[in-house]
Design an enzyme around this catalytic site. Structure first.
Site, PDB file in Angstrom:
ATOM      1  N   ARG A  69      -3.824   4.164  -5.423  1.00 18.55           N
ATOM      2  CA  ARG A  69      -3.184   4.978  -4.397  1.00 18.55           C
ATOM      3  C   ARG A  69      -2.997   6.401  -4.912  1.00 18.55           C
ATOM      4  O   ARG A  69      -2.818   6.624  -6.107  1.00 18.55           O
ATOM      5  CB  ARG A  69      -1.817   4.388  -4.018  1.00 18.55           C
ATOM      6  CG  ARG A  69      -1.926   3.139  -3.149  1.00 18.55           C
ATOM      7  CD  ARG A  69      -0.573   2.606  -2.730  1.00 18.55           C
ATOM      8  NE  ARG A  69       0.168   2.085  -3.847  1.00 18.55           N
ATOM      9  CZ  ARG A  69       1.111   2.725  -4.532  1.00 18.55           C
ATOM     10  NH1 ARG A  69       1.467   3.960  -4.166  1.00 18.55           N
ATOM     11  NH2 ARG A  69       1.721   2.176  -5.554  1.00 18.55           N
ATOM     12  N   TYR A 197     -10.082   3.000  -1.305  1.00 12.12           N
ATOM     13  CA  TYR A 197      -9.221   2.113  -2.084  1.00 12.12           C
ATOM     14  C   TYR A 197      -8.145   1.463  -1.208  1.00 12.12           C
ATOM     15  O   TYR A 197      -7.544   2.112  -0.346  1.00 12.12           O
ATOM     16  CB  TYR A 197      -8.555   2.881  -3.245  1.00 12.12           C
ATOM     17  CG  TYR A 197      -7.503   2.018  -3.890  1.00 12.12           C
ATOM     18  CD1 TYR A 197      -7.886   0.989  -4.746  1.00 12.12           C
ATOM     19  CD2 TYR A 197      -6.161   2.151  -3.568  1.00 12.12           C
ATOM     20  CE1 TYR A 197      -6.941   0.131  -5.275  1.00 12.12           C
ATOM     21  CE2 TYR A 197      -5.210   1.297  -4.099  1.00 12.12           C
ATOM     22  CZ  TYR A 197      -5.614   0.292  -4.941  1.00 12.12           C
ATOM     23  OH  TYR A 197      -4.680  -0.561  -5.457  1.00 12.12           O
ATOM     24  N   LYS A 206       0.270  -0.569   3.338  1.00 11.73           N
ATOM     25  CA  LYS A 206       1.308   0.386   2.955  1.00 11.73           C
ATOM     26  C   LYS A 206       1.597   1.384   4.074  1.00 11.73           C
ATOM     27  O   LYS A 206       2.741   1.746   4.324  1.00 11.73           O
ATOM     28  CB  LYS A 206       0.892   1.138   1.691  1.00 11.73           C
ATOM     29  CG  LYS A 206       0.577   0.247   0.511  1.00 11.73           C
ATOM     30  CD  LYS A 206       1.750  -0.603   0.125  1.00 11.73           C
ATOM     31  CE  LYS A 206       1.494  -1.323  -1.187  1.00 11.73           C
ATOM     32  NZ  LYS A 206       2.650  -2.151  -1.565  1.00 11.73           N
ATOM     33  N   HIS A 226       9.462  -3.266   0.587  1.00 12.16           N
ATOM     34  CA  HIS A 226       8.420  -3.565  -0.405  1.00 12.16           C
ATOM     35  C   HIS A 226       8.888  -4.774  -1.222  1.00 12.16           C
ATOM     36  O   HIS A 226       9.261  -4.644  -2.387  1.00 12.16           O
ATOM     37  CB  HIS A 226       8.225  -2.327  -1.284  1.00 12.16           C
ATOM     38  CG  HIS A 226       7.036  -2.381  -2.180  1.00 12.16           C
ATOM     39  ND1 HIS A 226       6.937  -1.646  -3.331  1.00 12.16           N
ATOM     40  CD2 HIS A 226       5.869  -3.076  -2.085  1.00 12.16           C
ATOM     41  CE1 HIS A 226       5.776  -1.881  -3.922  1.00 12.16           C
ATOM     42  NE2 HIS A 226       5.113  -2.748  -3.190  1.00 12.16           N
ATOM     43  N   SER A 248       5.173  -1.370  -7.795  1.00 10.62           N
ATOM     44  CA  SER A 248       3.806  -1.886  -7.880  1.00 10.62           C
ATOM     45  C   SER A 248       3.488  -2.326  -9.314  1.00 10.62           C
ATOM     46  O   SER A 248       3.881  -1.658 -10.272  1.00 10.62           O
ATOM     47  CB  SER A 248       2.817  -0.795  -7.476  1.00 10.62           C
ATOM     48  OG  SER A 248       3.214  -0.255  -6.247  1.00 10.62           O
ATOM     49  N   ALA A 249       2.738  -3.428  -9.417  1.00  8.60           N
ATOM     50  CA  ALA A 249       2.265  -3.922 -10.711  1.00  8.60           C
ATOM     51  C   ALA A 249       3.404  -4.268 -11.673  1.00  8.60           C
ATOM     52  O   ALA A 249       3.311  -4.050 -12.872  1.00  8.60           O
ATOM     53  CB  ALA A 249       1.291  -2.923 -11.352  1.00  8.60           C
ATOM     54  N   CYS A 250       4.505  -4.799 -11.142  1.00 12.11           N
ATOM     55  CA  CYS A 250       5.620  -5.275 -11.984  1.00 12.11           C
ATOM     56  C   CYS A 250       5.824  -6.772 -11.825  1.00 12.11           C
ATOM     57  O   CYS A 250       6.903  -7.290 -12.086  1.00 12.11           O
ATOM     58  CB  CYS A 250       6.909  -4.543 -11.630  1.00 12.11           C
ATOM     59  SG  CYS A 250       6.955  -2.860 -12.244  1.00 12.11           S
ATOM     60  N   ASP A 275       4.350  -9.064  -1.177  1.00 14.13           N
ATOM     61  CA  ASP A 275       4.413  -7.592  -1.247  1.00 14.13           C
ATOM     62  C   ASP A 275       5.335  -6.939  -0.218  1.00 14.13           C
ATOM     63  O   ASP A 275       5.933  -5.925  -0.523  1.00 14.13           O
ATOM     64  CB  ASP A 275       2.993  -7.018  -1.104  1.00 14.13           C
ATOM     65  CG  ASP A 275       2.889  -5.573  -1.558  1.00 14.13           C
ATOM     66  OD1 ASP A 275       3.477  -5.237  -2.594  1.00 14.13           O
ATOM     67  OD2 ASP A 275       2.229  -4.771  -0.857  1.00 14.13           O
ATOM     68  N   ARG A 366      -8.447  -5.447  -8.491  1.00 15.63           N
ATOM     69  CA  ARG A 366      -7.708  -6.247  -7.507  1.00 15.63           C
ATOM     70  C   ARG A 366      -8.498  -7.447  -7.027  1.00 15.63           C
ATOM     71  O   ARG A 366      -9.730  -7.487  -7.123  1.00 15.63           O
ATOM     72  CB  ARG A 366      -7.383  -5.368  -6.289  1.00 15.63           C
ATOM     73  CG  ARG A 366      -6.504  -4.160  -6.589  1.00 15.63           C
ATOM     74  CD  ARG A 366      -5.074  -4.536  -6.643  1.00 15.63           C
ATOM     75  NE  ARG A 366      -4.195  -3.413  -6.960  1.00 15.63           N
ATOM     76  CZ  ARG A 366      -2.950  -3.298  -6.500  1.00 15.63           C
ATOM     77  NH1 ARG A 366      -2.439  -4.211  -5.695  1.00 15.63           N
ATOM     78  NH2 ARG A 366      -2.194  -2.278  -6.866  1.00 15.63           N
ATOM     79  N   ARG A 397      10.975  -2.007 -14.224  1.00 19.08           N
ATOM     80  CA  ARG A 397      10.389  -2.222 -15.550  1.00 19.08           C
ATOM     81  C   ARG A 397      11.111  -1.257 -16.478  1.00 19.08           C
ATOM     82  O   ARG A 397      10.820  -0.053 -16.475  1.00 19.08           O
ATOM     83  CB  ARG A 397       8.888  -1.897 -15.450  1.00 19.08           C
ATOM     84  CG  ARG A 397       8.086  -2.045 -16.711  1.00 19.08           C
ATOM     85  CD  ARG A 397       6.654  -1.565 -16.486  1.00 19.08           C
ATOM     86  NE  ARG A 397       5.874  -2.519 -15.728  1.00 19.08           N
ATOM     87  CZ  ARG A 397       5.157  -3.506 -16.264  1.00 19.08           C
ATOM     88  NH1 ARG A 397       5.115  -3.648 -17.574  1.00 19.08           N
ATOM     89  NH2 ARG A 397       4.475  -4.324 -15.504  1.00 19.08           N
ATOM     90  N   ASN A 493      11.410 -17.068 -15.501  1.00 22.08           N
ATOM     91  CA  ASN A 493      12.273 -16.301 -14.590  1.00 22.08           C
ATOM     92  C   ASN A 493      13.017 -17.235 -13.628  1.00 22.08           C
ATOM     93  O   ASN A 493      14.010 -16.850 -13.019  1.00 22.08           O
ATOM     94  CB  ASN A 493      11.453 -15.269 -13.808  1.00 22.08           C
ATOM     95  CG  ASN A 493      10.925 -14.176 -14.727  1.00 22.08           C
ATOM     96  OD1 ASN A 493      11.500 -13.942 -15.795  1.00 22.08           O
ATOM     97  ND2 ASN A 493       9.843 -13.536 -14.335  1.00 22.08           N
TER      98      ASN A 493
END
Ligand code: OXD
Ligand code: MN
Length: 586
Positions: A69, A197, A206, A226, A248-250, A275, A366, A397, A493
């Site tokens: 993005r 993308y 999004k 989100h 994103s990506a966590c 998501d 992805r 994070r 977790n």
């Protein structure tokens, strides 16, 4: 074609501007999909992967300059700049149109213009919303078919008189200098050019389901977030639902598909979404959530049988991979996958892999795959009413500062904890990785209006119901002095989720601290985990000095919202600081 005159007129108008060679209205059928895939295989846009190991799976390699993005090229075009807020790039609507419209002129010459009617949300849901994406990218069509409910049924929903979000997309010439993602919330319109993308091009995700929908949700009294949605089933067969926001990506996809550790015999986690959550306050006073999407567009690197077995068991068929590496016999491969690294690989750019060129798969490579293929897909995943949410979890994070988990004292404090979220940046967006930035509610790149108004909107739910979810904050990413992660994460977790749900049930023990309730020693089920006492203590510790500094930084960030910042958030910061100062003085 369509019976909806307004839609037909818009399609005509776009065709006149973009001059496609042909127009194709997508019906969403298998036959249509097969034809588009066949043509993409012909053109080299897709590569068929190993049919034996990965039936009906394909690889797409994007332009190397078009892999994430582009937040700096993403704009929210409201009449007043203040309404977009300091959290968005802004242009006045006429300026926004004037910037992109010339780029669309003739951009589809020689190409097919696809008209993709889509529905975000389950069929028959009162909360589902429709859109139409016009695109010249067959890659977008085949991905939208997985991520949303596209075709005839969506068109019927639109023709029944429901409003739509209109999205115009063209890959243009893929020149990053001529790339813009423009949102016009007042017109329910998106214009995206110059990128193929995912997050820039699959406009249902999004652009529609977060940026435009968040603005609609504000005026209509709901929340577009989100967030993943998961259900936790206890051995007694009772299922309670959690919505959780992470940048994103966590690890949202991993958490949404969690497999409980062996010690949690009889527990099961169900995946509703990974998501996005659309949440409405229902007549029963509870917040109910639907997943507007139908598929997962997840980050491949790091996904393995160890980190996410459900995901690995989802991915092996009917999936589209983007920018992963492949073995010589065309099996997808990425860093962090199980087993040894194959001796020979073709990297994400199609070159023989040479570590000197960086990782074999792009860090933001992805997969796109239907949610219904996931072994943990919830039986309520398509429920028109959604699922009732017991707990909201915010997480960032952070290698320092934030403890493993705390619970907010009340709704307003929970909104503060969400608004104060910070996280280290990842490869999901272009730019430097690993910088700490404020990412309130994990919505920094996705909130379609001024964050100050958004927080006020969240705060406004507080007085509306006594049955709102409790709010928590987690951090799986704390590191020790040697830079090693202190918490094992992934399936473990579950131990934190159990405490969260026990708190919601009024059972688990906690200690009250200035920043919220933290688990009392022994309240977390750590059976079978090889963690020493000191590490557990450190994971749950709150250093008043460090937190005082953190609140200073939160206040400085809040100050960028000026007068518009809700007083309740200022009050929360002041309350926490005073309590920390008392602690330091004691
Ligand atoms: C995503 C993102 O693709 O958040 O979900 O970047
Ligand atoms: Mn996301």
């Amino acid at each position: 074609m369509t019976k909806n005159a307004e839609l037909a007129a818009w399609v005509d108008q776009v065709a006149q501007l973009t001059k496609p060679a042909r127009i194709h209205w997508c019906d969403g059928t298998d036959a249509e999909n097969d034809a588009i895939i066949a043509q993409m295989l012909d053109s080299g846009d897709l590569i068929r992967l190993n049919e034996k190991t990965h039936p009906n799976c394909f690889l797409h390699r994007s332009d190397p300059q078009d892999v994430a993005r582009v937040e700096h090229l993403t704009f929210v075009c409201t009449r007043e700049q203040e309404d977009a807020g300091p959290n968005n790039n802004w242009l006045a609507p006429e300026e926004g149109h004037a910037k992109v419209d010339p780029l669309f002129e003739g951009c589809m010459r020689g190409r097919t213009m696809y008209v993709v009617p889509y529905l975000m949300g389950p069929y028959g849901s009162p909360y589902a919303r429709a859109g139409v994406e016009i695109t010249d990218s067959p890659y977008v069509v085949v991905n939208m078919r997985i991520m949303a409910r596209i075709g005839q049924r969506a068109l019927e929903h639109i023709e029944a008189g429901n409003s739509i979000v209109r999205g115009l997309h063209s890959t243009g010439d893929l020149d990053p200098e001529r790339r813009f993602i423009m949102h016009f919330p007042d017109e329910l319109m998106i214009k995206s050019i110059g990128s193929g993308y995912g997050g820039n091009a699959l406009l249902g995700k999004k652009c529609h389901a977060l940026r435009i929908a968040s603005a609609q949700a504000r005026t209509e009294g709901w929340l577009a977030e989100h967030m993943l949605i998961l259900g936790v089933e206890s051995p007694a067969g009772e299922t309670r639902y959690i919505a959780a926001a992470f940048p994103s990506a966590c690890g949202k996809t991993n958490l949404a598909m969690l497999v409980p550790p062996a010690e949690f015999d009889g527990w099961k986690v169900w995946t509703v979404g990974d998501d996005i959550a659309w949440m409405h306050l229902a007549d029963d006073g509870q917040l109910w959530a639907i997943n507007p999407e139908a598929g997962f567009f997840g980050v491949a690197p790091g996904t393995s049988l160890k980190t996410n077995p459900n995901c690995m068991n989802t991915l092996g068929r009917n999936a589209i991979y983007t920018n992963v590496a492949v073995t010589p016999d065309l099996q997808p491969w990425w860093e962090g996958m199980d087993g040894d690294k194959p001796a020979e690989l073709i990297d994400w750019q199609g070159r023989p892999h040479d570590p000197a060129n960086g990782p074999a798969a792009h860090p933001n490579a992805r997969f796109t795959v239907a949610a219904s293929q996931c072994p943990s897909f919830s039986p309520q995943g398509d429920a028109p009413a959604g699922v009732p949410i017991s707990a909201i979890v915010f997480g960032g994070r952070r290698s320092t500062v934030a403890p493993l988990v705390f619970e907010a004292l009340d709704w307003s404090h929970g909104v503060f904890a969400g608004a104060a979220m910070a996280s280290e940046t990842t490869a999901a967006a272009t730019g430097k990785v690993g910088q700490v930035r404020r990412d309130p509610m994990a919505m920094k790149p996705f909130c379609g209006y001024n964050f100050a108004d958004y927080w006020q909107h969240w705060l406004g739910f507080g007085p509306k119901s006594g049955k709102l979810p409790r709010i928590f904050h987690v951090n799986w990413f704390r590191k020790d002095d040697n830079g090693r992660f202190m918490w094992p994460g992934f399936g473990d977790n579950m131990r934190v989720l159990e405490w969260v749900l026990e708190r919601c049930a009024g059972r688990a023990e906690a200690v009250k601290t200035p920043i919220g309730y933290v688990p009392e020693a022994g309240a977390l089920n750590l059976d079978g985990l090889d963690l020493d006492r000191k590490t557990v203590q450190d994971l749950l510790s709150i250093d008043p000095r460090v937190w005082h500094e953190e609140i200073d930084q939160i206040e400085a960030y809040f100050a960028t919202y000026g007068e518009r910042l809700p007083q309740a958030l200022r009050d929360q910061a002041a309350r926490i600081k005073a309590a920390l100062e008392d602690q330091l003085a004691a």
